[in-house]
Design a protein around this motif. Structure first.
Motif, PDB file in Angstrom:
ATOM      1  N   ARG A   1      -5.813  -7.949  -3.544  1.00  0.00           N
ATOM      2  CA  ARG A   1      -5.270  -7.096  -4.596  1.00  0.00           C
ATOM      3  C   ARG A   1      -3.920  -6.559  -4.109  1.00  0.00           C
ATOM      4  O   ARG A   1      -3.873  -5.676  -3.253  1.00  0.00           O
ATOM      5  CB  ARG A   1      -6.253  -5.959  -4.911  1.00  0.00           C
ATOM      6  CG  ARG A   1      -7.535  -6.444  -5.596  1.00  0.00           C
ATOM      7  CD  ARG A   1      -8.610  -5.373  -5.615  1.00  0.00           C
ATOM      8  NE  ARG A   1      -9.149  -5.175  -4.274  1.00  0.00           N
ATOM      9  CZ  ARG A   1     -10.109  -5.921  -3.726  1.00  0.00           C
ATOM     10  NH1 ARG A   1     -10.637  -6.926  -4.403  1.00  0.00           N
ATOM     11  NH2 ARG A   1     -10.545  -5.665  -2.518  1.00  0.00           N
TER      12      ARG A   1
ATOM     13  N   HIS B   1     -15.042  -1.365  -1.460  1.00  0.00           N
ATOM     14  CA  HIS B   1     -15.437  -1.677  -2.834  1.00  0.00           C
ATOM     15  C   HIS B   1     -14.291  -1.256  -3.746  1.00  0.00           C
ATOM     16  O   HIS B   1     -14.054  -0.058  -3.947  1.00  0.00           O
ATOM     17  CB  HIS B   1     -16.724  -0.936  -3.205  1.00  0.00           C
ATOM     18  CG  HIS B   1     -17.851  -1.165  -2.247  1.00  0.00           C
ATOM     19  ND1 HIS B   1     -18.705  -2.237  -2.337  1.00  0.00           N
ATOM     20  CD2 HIS B   1     -18.254  -0.455  -1.148  1.00  0.00           C
ATOM     21  CE1 HIS B   1     -19.597  -2.182  -1.356  1.00  0.00           C
ATOM     22  NE2 HIS B   1     -19.337  -1.114  -0.616  1.00  0.00           N
TER      23      HIS B   1
ATOM     24  N   ASP C   1      -3.462   3.062  -4.118  1.00  0.00           N
ATOM     25  CA  ASP C   1      -3.168   2.240  -5.294  1.00  0.00           C
ATOM     26  C   ASP C   1      -1.725   2.514  -5.655  1.00  0.00           C
ATOM     27  O   ASP C   1      -1.389   3.598  -6.164  1.00  0.00           O
ATOM     28  CB  ASP C   1      -4.101   2.611  -6.450  1.00  0.00           C
ATOM     29  CG  ASP C   1      -3.968   1.658  -7.630  1.00  0.00           C
ATOM     30  OD1 ASP C   1      -2.854   1.130  -7.846  1.00  0.00           O
ATOM     31  OD2 ASP C   1      -4.965   1.447  -8.345  1.00  0.00           O
TER      32      ASP C   1
ATOM     33  N   LYS D   1     -13.674  -1.060 -10.227  1.00  0.00           N
ATOM     34  CA  LYS D   1     -13.930  -2.039 -11.287  1.00  0.00           C
ATOM     35  C   LYS D   1     -14.981  -1.495 -12.246  1.00  0.00           C
ATOM     36  O   LYS D   1     -15.827  -0.670 -11.868  1.00  0.00           O
ATOM     37  CB  LYS D   1     -14.411  -3.372 -10.699  1.00  0.00           C
ATOM     38  CG  LYS D   1     -15.712  -3.289  -9.932  1.00  0.00           C
ATOM     39  CD  LYS D   1     -16.128  -4.676  -9.423  1.00  0.00           C
ATOM     40  CE  LYS D   1     -17.467  -4.589  -8.679  1.00  0.00           C
ATOM     41  NZ  LYS D   1     -17.896  -5.923  -8.196  1.00  0.00           N
ATOM     42  N   ASP D   2     -14.916  -1.939 -13.488  1.00  0.00           N
ATOM     43  CA  ASP D   2     -15.898  -1.575 -14.521  1.00  0.00           C
ATOM     44  C   ASP D   2     -16.092  -0.071 -14.624  1.00  0.00           C
ATOM     45  O   ASP D   2     -17.208   0.434 -14.747  1.00  0.00           O
ATOM     46  CB  ASP D   2     -17.248  -2.244 -14.248  1.00  0.00           C
ATOM     47  CG  ASP D   2     -17.158  -3.745 -14.233  1.00  0.00           C
ATOM     48  OD1 ASP D   2     -16.269  -4.276 -14.930  1.00  0.00           O
ATOM     49  OD2 ASP D   2     -17.942  -4.398 -13.506  1.00  0.00           O
TER      50      ASP D   2
ATOM     51  N   ALA E   1     -12.917   3.340  -6.745  1.00  0.00           N
ATOM     52  CA  ALA E   1     -12.920   2.623  -5.469  1.00  0.00           C
ATOM     53  C   ALA E   1     -13.583   3.491  -4.401  1.00  0.00           C
ATOM     54  O   ALA E   1     -13.470   4.713  -4.411  1.00  0.00           O
ATOM     55  CB  ALA E   1     -11.487   2.294  -5.047  1.00  0.00           C
TER      56      ALA E   1
END
Length: 290
Positions: A161, A276, A178, A279-280, A284
């Motif tokens: 990513r 991890h 991020d 997502k969804d 994180a």
């Protein structure tokens, strides 16, 4: 290698000759052998000086290529990150904004973002998209990430990513940023601040009313006790400083599949987290691998 006598690389048959031959070939030499005997060494690759670049006013301590090998980026004590053409050596851009010396550099795996960090712990993101070459956007500041309280020891982008940036610091933490919105997840190295039980190790004798000498001895021992307590406190402060040094994270990186984070701690430990990604609708997170 040319000065080595033949007995060092080819006067014996078998495994030793094979090992030496492989080592020599890996270092760029063409080895001629016949019947297990080395006959000669010929350089297979000639290193040729390409160019010398000059632009920094102080020492440059970090350098990286971009992912395509078209650019060379250098970081210096003059607080600048400079971008050079890897083909011609010409200076393409100077990235200005750091308030202290630049200590590390890394490039995202999509080859569009340069991350640089200075010794004050501030991480800055720069646009190095080749499509923006020749425009004002190339080399421009995209954002600043702040959170570490001490020197950042390493920077690494996720290989999976491209928007995830890992940083490790002497403050005892790793952070996964991020870069799209500047948010981060903090991974703490859980160290125990051991405090030694401190007590009075000097035994004071009971006062005997019949012996006046006891009073003078007691006062002397009290002074010794105070001095020893001071020495113990000084030693405790030294141990506390050593424990803080031991919790420093020296380096950290993602695994090749982006699923784990490995960190090296100054106390000789290696810490591993399972990462991890968000997502969804889930945030994180990282879980410590025991």
């Amino acid at each position: 290698l040319r000065s080595l006598p033949s007995r060092h690389y080819g006067n014996a048959k078998g495994e030793s000759v094979f090992v030496y031959t492989q080592l020599l070939r890996e270092t760029g030499y063409q080895v001629e052998c016949r019947d297990g005997i080395g006959l000669g060494l010929t350089p297979r690759h000639q290193w040729k000086h390409q160019f010398t670049t000059r632009g920094h006013s102080l020492a440059a301590y970090c350098v990286v290529y971009n992912r395509s090998g078209d650019l060379i980026i250098t970081g210096s004590d003059d607080r600048l990150a400079k971008i050079w053409s890897a083909r011609t050596g010409l200076l393409l851009c100077s990235c200005r904004g750091h308030l202290q010396e630049v200590s590390d550099l890394t490039v995202s795996h999509d080859n569009k973002v340069l991350a640089s960090v200075s010794v004050d712990g501030a991480i800055r993101l720069w646009n190095i998209d080749m499509d923006a070459m020749g425009t004002d956007a190339f080399g421009s500041l995209l954002g600043t990430l702040q959170g570490h309280t001490e020197l950042v020891s390493a920077l690494n982008f996720s290989p999976i990513r491209h928007y995830e940036l890992l940083s490790s610091s002497f403050d005892g933490t790793c952070r996964v940023w991020d870069i799209r919105d500047g948010s981060c997840v903090t991974l703490e190295w859980n160290w125990q601040n051991r405090r030694r039980e401190q007590g009075n190790t000097i035994q004071l004798r009971r006062r005997d009313e019949q012996q006046m000498e006891e009073g003078r001895q007691r006062r002397t021992q009290r002074h010794q006790n105070i001095q020893q307590d001071v020495d113990i406190l000084d030693a405790g402060e030294g141990e506390h400083e050593q424990e803080e040094d031991d919790c420093k994270v020296s380096t950290a990186l993602f695994s090749s599949d982006g699923r784990h984070i490995i960190a090296g701690i100054a106390n000789s430990n290696i810490c591993v987290w399972e990462w991890h990604a968000a997502k969804d609708g889930e945030d994180a997170r990282a879980s410590r691998v025991e």
